[in-house]
Design a protein around this motif. Structure first.
Motif, mmCIF file in Angstrom:
data_model
loop_
_atom_site.group_PDB
_atom_site.id
_atom_site.type_symbol
_atom_site.label_atom_id
_atom_site.label_comp_id
_atom_site.label_asym_id
_atom_site.label_seq_id
_atom_site.Cartn_x
_atom_site.Cartn_y
_atom_site.Cartn_z
ATOM 1 N N LEU A 38 15.185 2.786 12.862
ATOM 2 C CA LEU A 38 15.471 1.352 12.858
ATOM 3 C C LEU A 38 16.473 0.994 13.954
ATOM 4 N N PRO A 39 16.348 -0.222 14.502
ATOM 5 C CA PRO A 39 17.309 -0.645 15.530
ATOM 6 C C PRO A 39 18.695 -0.884 14.918
ATOM 7 N N SER A 40 19.640 -1.188 15.768
ATOM 8 C CA SER A 40 21.027 -1.354 15.326
ATOM 9 C C SER A 40 21.223 -2.638 14.512
ATOM 10 N N ILE A 41 22.359 -2.713 13.849
ATOM 11 C CA ILE A 41 22.720 -3.900 13.065
ATOM 12 C C ILE A 41 22.712 -5.119 13.984
ATOM 13 N N GLY A 42 22.139 -6.211 13.482
ATOM 14 C CA GLY A 42 22.025 -7.433 14.266
ATOM 15 C C GLY A 42 20.661 -7.587 14.920
ATOM 16 N N SER A 43 19.869 -6.502 14.916
ATOM 17 C CA SER A 43 18.522 -6.544 15.493
ATOM 18 C C SER A 43 17.507 -6.914 14.428
ATOM 19 N N VAL A 44 16.372 -7.410 14.878
ATOM 20 C CA VAL A 44 15.286 -7.754 13.969
ATOM 21 C C VAL A 44 14.352 -6.557 13.847
ATOM 22 N N ALA A 45 13.922 -6.279 12.627
ATOM 23 C CA ALA A 45 13.036 -5.142 12.384
ATOM 24 C C ALA A 45 11.941 -5.529 11.396
ATOM 25 N N LYS A 46 10.835 -4.802 11.483
ATOM 26 C CA LYS A 46 9.740 -4.940 10.516
ATOM 27 C C LYS A 46 9.726 -3.666 9.691
ATOM 28 N N ILE A 47 9.825 -3.824 8.376
ATOM 29 C CA ILE A 47 9.851 -2.672 7.474
ATOM 30 C C ILE A 47 8.733 -2.849 6.447
ATOM 31 N N TYR A 48 7.846 -1.845 6.367
ATOM 32 C CA TYR A 48 6.797 -1.851 5.350
ATOM 33 C C TYR A 48 7.457 -1.508 4.021
ATOM 34 N N THR A 49 7.030 -2.160 2.950
ATOM 35 C CA THR A 49 7.758 -2.014 1.689
ATOM 36 C C THR A 49 6.863 -1.679 0.503
ATOM 37 N N TYR A 50 7.520 -1.147 -0.508
ATOM 38 C CA TYR A 50 6.904 -0.888 -1.810
ATOM 39 C C TYR A 50 7.902 -1.345 -2.867
ATOM 40 N N LEU A 51 7.464 -2.207 -3.766
ATOM 41 C CA LEU A 51 8.321 -2.697 -4.841
ATOM 42 C C LEU A 51 8.056 -1.875 -6.097
ATOM 43 N N ASN A 52 9.085 -1.179 -6.562
ATOM 44 C CA ASN A 52 8.977 -0.390 -7.779
ATOM 45 C C ASN A 52 9.577 -1.188 -8.936
ATOM 46 N N GLU A 67 1.999 5.142 7.931
ATOM 47 C CA GLU A 67 1.709 6.532 7.551
ATOM 48 C C GLU A 67 2.744 7.053 6.559
ATOM 49 N N GLU A 68 4.012 6.727 6.808
ATOM 50 C CA GLU A 68 5.065 7.165 5.891
ATOM 51 C C GLU A 68 4.896 6.482 4.532
ATOM 52 N N LYS A 69 4.539 5.209 4.532
ATOM 53 C CA LYS A 69 4.322 4.491 3.277
ATOM 54 C C LYS A 69 3.141 5.100 2.506
ATOM 55 N N GLU A 70 2.068 5.431 3.215
ATOM 56 C CA GLU A 70 0.906 6.034 2.560
ATOM 57 C C GLU A 70 1.259 7.375 1.919
ATOM 58 N N MET A 71 2.051 8.193 2.632
ATOM 59 C CA MET A 71 2.463 9.479 2.068
ATOM 60 C C MET A 71 3.331 9.259 0.839
ATOM 61 N N PHE A 72 4.232 8.282 0.897
ATOM 62 C CA PHE A 72 5.089 7.932 -0.235
ATOM 63 C C PHE A 72 4.223 7.583 -1.452
ATOM 64 N N LEU A 73 3.209 6.740 -1.248
ATOM 65 C CA LEU A 73 2.331 6.327 -2.350
ATOM 66 C C LEU A 73 1.564 7.524 -2.929
ATOM 67 N N LYS A 74 1.165 8.442 -2.077
ATOM 68 C CA LYS A 74 0.477 9.651 -2.558
ATOM 69 C C LYS A 74 1.437 10.523 -3.369
ATOM 70 N N LEU A 75 2.664 10.642 -2.887
ATOM 71 C CA LEU A 75 3.646 11.462 -3.606
ATOM 72 C C LEU A 75 3.960 10.893 -4.980
ATOM 73 N N ILE A 76 4.152 9.570 -5.083
ATOM 74 C CA ILE A 76 4.509 9.000 -6.391
ATOM 75 C C ILE A 76 3.323 8.960 -7.349
ATOM 76 N N SER A 77 2.118 9.235 -6.845
ATOM 77 C CA SER A 77 0.961 9.309 -7.737
ATOM 78 C C SER A 77 0.946 10.615 -8.522
ATOM 79 N N ILE A 78 1.796 11.567 -8.124
ATOM 80 C CA ILE A 78 1.865 12.873 -8.781
ATOM 81 C C ILE A 78 2.820 12.783 -9.963
ATOM 82 N N SER A 79 2.370 13.282 -11.107
ATOM 83 C CA SER A 79 3.190 13.275 -12.310
ATOM 84 C C SER A 79 4.509 14.002 -12.058
ATOM 85 N N GLY A 80 5.616 13.359 -12.421
ATOM 86 C CA GLY A 80 6.927 13.977 -12.274
ATOM 87 C C GLY A 80 7.627 13.637 -10.972
ATOM 88 N N ILE A 81 6.946 12.930 -10.073
ATOM 89 C CA ILE A 81 7.574 12.536 -8.811
ATOM 90 C C ILE A 81 7.709 11.017 -8.800
#
Length: 193
Positions: A38-52, A67-81
């Protein structure tokens, strides 16, 4: 609910950022790789999100890439994660290395991630091996790393005061095909900064 948020970064902490959009500050939990990208404080950024959403809490998790969001979604689909463990996994290893470790069933690499035990690593491999794809991945093209050199480099890094799991991860990430332990150690120290 939220696919992404575009706004000004107003605060960065160890595992989260605050992004202001239309006078609302969104606290978003992020992995170390997202935080660093992410860029420094004061910069504008686009962040893909997931609301839990849980009955007692709503948390927003953010990612610099889809890609990171997709991996996150795959990981949380596993029981216990849950989301926090998934974020910890994404913080503990590069996304490409995680994908390759899953595809090659490398439990040892996965077990070096802080907070991830052998049983959970085995469950990740079992449930995700056939669900992920690695661009350009071909099992025949996986480099043959010198495991004894990696173990030797790990021991040397531990002797220098580095945590054993972190030492193994560093040695593994910096190993190239047919490397000797000295080459791995040298590369690990060069990449520490």
């Amino acid at each position: 609910m939220f696919n992404y948020i575009i706004g000004e970064i107003v605060l960065k902490s160890e595992n989260s950022v605050v992004v202001e959009n239309n006078s609302v500050g969104f606290e978003i939990f992020v992995s170390q790789s997202t935080l660093l990208s992410l860029p420094s404080i004061g910069s504008v950024a686009k962040i893909y999100t997931y609301l839990n959403v849980r009955e007692d809490e709503m948390s927003l998790f953010g990612f610099s890439t889809l890609e990171e969001k997709e991996m996150f979604l795959k990981l949380i689909s596993i029981s216990g994660i849950g989301p926090k463990v998934a974020l910890s996994i994404l913080s503990g290893i590069r996304l490409s290395d995680l994908s390759i470790a899953i595809k090659t069933e490398d439990i040892k690499v996965l077990s070096t991630i802080k907070g991830l035990g052998k049983k959970t690593a085995e469950r990740i491999v079992l449930e995700l091996k056939d669900k992920i794809s690695v661009i350009g991945f071909n099992e025949e093209n996986v480099p043959m790393l010198n495991e004894s050199a990696i173990d030797e480099a790990t021991e040397a890094l531990v002797a220098l005061g580095i945590n054993k799991n972190e030492a193994y991860r560093l040695a593994r990430e910096n190993a190239r095909e047919n490397d000797k332990a000295e080459e791995i150690i040298t590369r690990a120290f060069q990449n520490l900064n």
